[in-house]
Scaffold this motif. Structure first.
Motif, PDB file in Angstrom:
ATOM      1  N   GLY A 187      37.842  27.024  62.218  1.00  0.00           N
ATOM      2  CA  GLY A 187      39.049  27.183  61.408  1.00  0.00           C
ATOM      3  C   GLY A 187      40.134  27.896  62.198  1.00  0.00           C
ATOM      4  O   GLY A 187      41.293  27.476  62.231  1.00  0.00           O
ATOM      5  N   GLY A 188      39.740  28.997  62.872  1.00  0.00           N
ATOM      6  CA  GLY A 188      40.704  29.702  63.721  1.00  0.00           C
ATOM      7  C   GLY A 188      41.174  28.858  64.890  1.00  0.00           C
ATOM      8  O   GLY A 188      42.357  28.878  65.252  1.00  0.00           O
ATOM      9  N   GLN A 189      40.240  28.106  65.489  1.00  0.00           N
ATOM     10  CA  GLN A 189      40.611  27.268  66.627  1.00  0.00           C
ATOM     11  C   GLN A 189      41.582  26.174  66.214  1.00  0.00           C
ATOM     12  O   GLN A 189      42.576  25.911  66.904  1.00  0.00           O
ATOM     13  CB  GLN A 189      39.349  26.642  67.226  1.00  0.00           C
ATOM     14  N   THR A 190      41.314  25.521  65.078  1.00  0.00           N
ATOM     15  CA  THR A 190      42.207  24.460  64.601  1.00  0.00           C
ATOM     16  C   THR A 190      43.583  25.023  64.261  1.00  0.00           C
ATOM     17  O   THR A 190      44.613  24.409  64.571  1.00  0.00           O
ATOM     18  CB  THR A 190      41.592  23.783  63.364  1.00  0.00           C
ATOM     19  N   LEU A 191      43.620  26.180  63.608  1.00  0.00           N
ATOM     20  CA  LEU A 191      44.898  26.814  63.281  1.00  0.00           C
ATOM     21  C   LEU A 191      45.703  27.087  64.547  1.00  0.00           C
ATOM     22  O   LEU A 191      46.905  26.801  64.613  1.00  0.00           O
ATOM     23  CB  LEU A 191      44.638  28.111  62.518  1.00  0.00           C
ATOM     24  N   MET A 192      45.030  27.633  65.571  1.00  0.00           N
ATOM     25  CA  MET A 192      45.732  27.972  66.805  1.00  0.00           C
ATOM     26  C   MET A 192      46.233  26.728  67.524  1.00  0.00           C
ATOM     27  O   MET A 192      47.359  26.688  68.026  1.00  0.00           O
ATOM     28  CB  MET A 192      44.786  28.766  67.715  1.00  0.00           C
ATOM     29  N   LEU A 193      45.408  25.679  67.559  1.00  0.00           N
ATOM     30  CA  LEU A 193      45.835  24.439  68.201  1.00  0.00           C
ATOM     31  C   LEU A 193      47.010  23.811  67.457  1.00  0.00           C
ATOM     32  O   LEU A 193      47.933  23.262  68.067  1.00  0.00           O
ATOM     33  CB  LEU A 193      44.660  23.458  68.265  1.00  0.00           C
ATOM     34  N   GLY A 194      46.973  23.893  66.123  1.00  0.00           N
ATOM     35  CA  GLY A 194      48.088  23.366  65.343  1.00  0.00           C
ATOM     36  C   GLY A 194      49.384  24.112  65.633  1.00  0.00           C
ATOM     37  O   GLY A 194      50.453  23.498  65.768  1.00  0.00           O
ATOM     38  N   LEU A 195      49.303  25.429  65.749  1.00  0.00           N
ATOM     39  CA  LEU A 195      50.496  26.216  66.064  1.00  0.00           C
ATOM     40  C   LEU A 195      51.023  25.891  67.466  1.00  0.00           C
ATOM     41  O   LEU A 195      52.239  25.804  67.680  1.00  0.00           O
ATOM     42  CB  LEU A 195      50.174  27.708  65.955  1.00  0.00           C
ATOM     43  N   ILE A 196      50.102  25.696  68.418  1.00  0.00           N
ATOM     44  CA  ILE A 196      50.538  25.341  69.776  1.00  0.00           C
ATOM     45  C   ILE A 196      51.212  23.978  69.789  1.00  0.00           C
ATOM     46  O   ILE A 196      52.262  23.786  70.420  1.00  0.00           O
ATOM     47  CB  ILE A 196      49.333  25.373  70.745  1.00  0.00           C
ATOM     48  N   ALA A 197      50.606  23.001  69.091  1.00  0.00           N
ATOM     49  CA  ALA A 197      51.207  21.657  69.031  1.00  0.00           C
ATOM     50  C   ALA A 197      52.590  21.701  68.405  1.00  0.00           C
ATOM     51  O   ALA A 197      53.498  20.960  68.809  1.00  0.00           O
ATOM     52  CB  ALA A 197      50.289  20.718  68.244  1.00  0.00           C
ATOM     53  N   ALA A 211      38.838  20.376  64.092  1.00  0.00           N
ATOM     54  CA  ALA A 211      39.201  20.265  62.680  1.00  0.00           C
ATOM     55  C   ALA A 211      38.090  19.717  61.786  1.00  0.00           C
ATOM     56  O   ALA A 211      37.991  20.121  60.614  1.00  0.00           O
ATOM     57  CB  ALA A 211      40.466  19.404  62.544  1.00  0.00           C
ATOM     58  N   PRO A 212      37.229  18.775  62.249  1.00  0.00           N
ATOM     59  CA  PRO A 212      36.201  18.232  61.349  1.00  0.00           C
ATOM     60  C   PRO A 212      35.276  19.277  60.742  1.00  0.00           C
ATOM     61  O   PRO A 212      34.676  19.036  59.692  1.00  0.00           O
ATOM     62  CB  PRO A 212      35.421  17.271  62.251  1.00  0.00           C
ATOM     63  N   THR A 213      35.151  20.417  61.382  1.00  0.00           N
ATOM     64  CA  THR A 213      34.311  21.483  60.825  1.00  0.00           C
ATOM     65  C   THR A 213      34.757  21.844  59.418  1.00  0.00           C
ATOM     66  O   THR A 213      33.932  22.131  58.543  1.00  0.00           O
ATOM     67  CB  THR A 213      34.364  22.723  61.723  1.00  0.00           C
ATOM     68  N   LEU A 214      36.064  21.822  59.185  1.00  0.00           N
ATOM     69  CA  LEU A 214      36.595  22.195  57.886  1.00  0.00           C
ATOM     70  C   LEU A 214      36.256  21.155  56.823  1.00  0.00           C
ATOM     71  O   LEU A 214      36.345  21.425  55.628  1.00  0.00           O
ATOM     72  CB  LEU A 214      38.126  22.360  57.982  1.00  0.00           C
ATOM     73  N   GLY A 220      37.633  32.393  67.277  1.00  0.00           N
ATOM     74  CA  GLY A 220      38.172  31.057  67.011  1.00  0.00           C
ATOM     75  C   GLY A 220      39.608  30.918  67.491  1.00  0.00           C
ATOM     76  O   GLY A 220      39.978  29.924  68.121  1.00  0.00           O
ATOM     77  N   LEU A 221      40.433  31.927  67.209  1.00  0.00           N
ATOM     78  CA  LEU A 221      41.820  31.901  67.677  1.00  0.00           C
ATOM     79  C   LEU A 221      41.870  31.907  69.208  1.00  0.00           C
ATOM     80  O   LEU A 221      42.666  31.187  69.825  1.00  0.00           O
ATOM     81  CB  LEU A 221      42.583  33.106  67.125  1.00  0.00           C
ATOM     82  N   ILE A 222      40.991  32.704  69.818  1.00  0.00           N
ATOM     83  CA  ILE A 222      40.951  32.787  71.284  1.00  0.00           C
ATOM     84  C   ILE A 222      40.551  31.445  71.884  1.00  0.00           C
ATOM     85  O   ILE A 222      41.176  30.952  72.831  1.00  0.00           O
ATOM     86  CB  ILE A 222      39.975  33.893  71.721  1.00  0.00           C
ATOM     87  N   ASN A 223      39.512  30.820  71.321  1.00  0.00           N
ATOM     88  CA  ASN A 223      39.075  29.517  71.826  1.00  0.00           C
ATOM     89  C   ASN A 223      40.163  28.464  71.665  1.00  0.00           C
ATOM     90  O   ASN A 223      40.311  27.578  72.507  1.00  0.00           O
ATOM     91  CB  ASN A 223      37.811  29.068  71.090  1.00  0.00           C
ATOM     92  N   GLY A 224      40.914  28.552  70.551  1.00  0.00           N
ATOM     93  CA  GLY A 224      41.998  27.596  70.338  1.00  0.00           C
ATOM     94  C   GLY A 224      43.060  27.688  71.420  1.00  0.00           C
ATOM     95  O   GLY A 224      43.583  26.673  71.882  1.00  0.00           O
ATOM     96  N   CYS A 225      43.379  28.910  71.824  1.00  0.00           N
ATOM     97  CA  CYS A 225      44.348  29.088  72.911  1.00  0.00           C
ATOM     98  C   CYS A 225      43.800  28.551  74.227  1.00  0.00           C
ATOM     99  O   CYS A 225      44.464  27.799  74.943  1.00  0.00           O
ATOM    100  CB  CYS A 225      44.701  30.567  73.061  1.00  0.00           C
ATOM    101  N   PHE A 226      42.569  28.935  74.546  1.00  0.00           N
ATOM    102  CA  PHE A 226      42.017  28.581  75.846  1.00  0.00           C
ATOM    103  C   PHE A 226      41.656  27.110  75.958  1.00  0.00           C
ATOM    104  O   PHE A 226      41.454  26.603  77.068  1.00  0.00           O
ATOM    105  CB  PHE A 226      40.795  29.439  76.157  1.00  0.00           C
ATOM    106  N   ALA A 227      41.533  26.409  74.832  1.00  0.00           N
ATOM    107  CA  ALA A 227      41.208  24.995  74.890  1.00  0.00           C
ATOM    108  C   ALA A 227      42.282  24.202  75.630  1.00  0.00           C
ATOM    109  O   ALA A 227      41.987  23.213  76.312  1.00  0.00           O
ATOM    110  CB  ALA A 227      41.027  24.438  73.474  1.00  0.00           C
ATOM    111  N   MET A 228      43.532  24.612  75.495  1.00  0.00           N
ATOM    112  CA  MET A 228      44.641  23.869  76.113  1.00  0.00           C
ATOM    113  C   MET A 228      45.434  24.688  77.113  1.00  0.00           C
ATOM    114  O   MET A 228      46.142  24.131  77.957  1.00  0.00           O
ATOM    115  CB  MET A 228      45.604  23.372  75.023  1.00  0.00           C
ATOM    116  N   LEU A 229      45.345  26.021  77.056  1.00  0.00           N
ATOM    117  CA  LEU A 229      46.248  26.874  77.818  1.00  0.00           C
ATOM    118  C   LEU A 229      46.175  26.676  79.334  1.00  0.00           C
ATOM    119  O   LEU A 229      47.225  26.597  79.991  1.00  0.00           O
ATOM    120  CB  LEU A 229      46.002  28.336  77.450  1.00  0.00           C
TER     121      LEU A 229
END
Length: 440
Positions: free
Chosen positions: A363-373, A55-58, A238-247
């Motif tokens: 931005g995509g990664q943070t969005l995806m992580l937020g949706l997963i949380a 998220a700090p990137t934003l 970014g969306l893909i990385n967001g999923c794989f960060a926690m999946l």
């Protein structure tokens, strides 16, 4: 590769990055284990912690590229490591004092914000100290090191966590940042590389000028069709990385492995790391024999099929097998991307281009992580998330298939025209010079 390390500046910068990144990987994984153990019924905590890294990137995306292009790149990289070491010390104190967990998240957020200034400065310095022919080899080396991080990072994180606890793991963070900063302290970088656009004072930095540099980076990207097309896919990455960060961690804990999830998460990193190491060797051969865009498209498509296999896996070992195969294809993909970008971007514009890459991906990664949380496991399932990633990879591959070959051909035609025009332009000039000499 030996030729790269004969360059002492590259070697010192490389080892500084390795020390800081390996330490950060160990601490990050140990902290994730700590949160999943302490808040087992609230998996959102671990996902929110992961968001604190993206998220700090934003918040700082406007400034990172401008700083890398306007100010001393060596000092930016070094100071970011000193500050991260200080924030790691504060995190150790906060965990030891058992403070309110959002306060620890805030410190993680601040530390990650500082991290964002390191990599544009580091990559811009690398571009200045290497020759064009060395970019792909350096990308292959970085890919191999990433494989080592995956191979040992999670396992070491689990080992450190279970041996000395989360406090010991964050202390490793601190030590790694200190070693990296000390390596950079003695680094000798030519001023033309550190300050390609001349010296600037921090007091001269104004928001309108920062925004102007940021827009200039966008104009530079859009004026080059091939570069713009390549970066368009980063939105989906970014969306893909967001999923794989926690999946993988969520899959092992809540679907495949239960209480044995730390062991299988560590094995996931081993299988992924070995796959990346082998894939990096294969990738170095592929990028030497085939066009870079062909390697990118083929590897993305194959990786998508493997991700579908991950979603349909019914045992940890089947999941790990598909992980290994996917890594074999992802490594050449990363080498091709990493080796291609420096060839497409002028050195004095690299910071401004990186300033767009980070917010696009994070931005995509943070969005995806937020949706997963928010929506896991009530709405999102681990199977559905895997299928989502596979579909995104196929979409990105289709976009590249439709654009990259055409733009590569256009650039080749333009380059050939420029070469053909150069002798024609030189001939009249030579004739004019000759006639002047005769008349004199």
């Amino acid at each position: 590769m030996i030729e790269l390390f004969r360059n002492r500046t590259f070697a010192r910068l490389f080892f500084a990055t390795v020390c800081s990144q390996l330490a950060a990987t160990i601490g990050m994984m140990a902290f994730a284990f700590y949160l999943l153990d302490r808040f087992s019924s609230q998996p959102a905590y671990a996902t929110v912690a992961e968001m604190m890294y993206s998220a700090p990137t934003l918040l700082v995306f406007l400034f990172v590229g401008v700083f890398a292009d306007r100010f001393d790149r060596k000092r930016i990289a070094e100071n970011s490591l000193w500050i991260r070491a200080g924030l790691s010390a504060l995190i150790v104190g906060a965990i030891a004092s058992d403070v309110w967990i959002p306060m620890i998240f805030l410190l993680l957020f601040l530390r990650s914000a500082v991290t964002k200034f390191y990599y544009p400065a580091e990559s811009a310095m690398l571009q200045g100290i290497l020759h064009d022919s060395q970019y792909v080899r350096a990308a292959g080396l970085n890919q191999s090191i990433m494989g080592v991080f995956m191979l040992f990072g999670t396992g070491l994180g689990a080992l450190v966590y279970h041996s000395v606890g989360v406090l010991g793991a964050v202390t490793v963070d601190l030590i790694g940042f200190l070693i990296g900063a000390l390596l950079l302290r003695g680094l000798r970088v030519p001023e033309a590389v550190r300050l390609p656009n001349g010296r600037s004072r921090l007091s001269s930095l104004r928001l309108p000028s920062v925004w102007g540099d940021f827009r200039e980076g966008l104009r530079y990207i859009l004026s080059r069709k091939l570069l713009a097309s390549l970066l368009a896919g980063f939105i989906l990455f970014g969306l893909i990385n967001g999923c794989f960060a926690m999946l993988p961690m969520l899959t092992m804990k809540y679907k495949l492995a239960g209480e044995n999830y730390p062991f299988y998460v560590s094995m996931f990193s081993v299988f992924m790391g070995v796959g990346f190491l082998i894939g990096s060797t294969i990738g170095s051969v592929l990028v030497g024999k085939f066009a870079l865009h062909k390697v990118i498209i083929a590897c993305m498509s194959a990786a998508a099929v493997c991700v579908f296999g991950l979603g349909w896996s019914t045992s940890p070992w089947a999941y790990l097998t598909f992980t290994f195969v996917a890594a074999l294809f992802l490594a050449p993909f990363n080498i091709a991307i990493g080796g291609w970008l420096p060839k497409l971007v002028a050195p004095e514009k690299m910071g401004r281009v990186n300033a767009w890459i980070d917010p696009i991906m994070m931005g995509g990664q943070t969005l995806m992580l937020g949706l997963i949380a928010w929506l896991f496991p009530s709405l999102f399932s681990v199977e559905g998330l895997h299928l989502f990633i596979g579909a995104l990879l196929l979409v990105a591959a289709a976009i590249y298939l439709a654009t990259l070959p055409r733009f590569v051909r256009e650039e080749e035609r333009e380059a050939a025209s420029a070469v053909a025009a150069a002798p024609a332009a030189a001939a009249p000039a030579a004739a004019a010079a000759g006639s002047t000499a005769v008349s004199g």
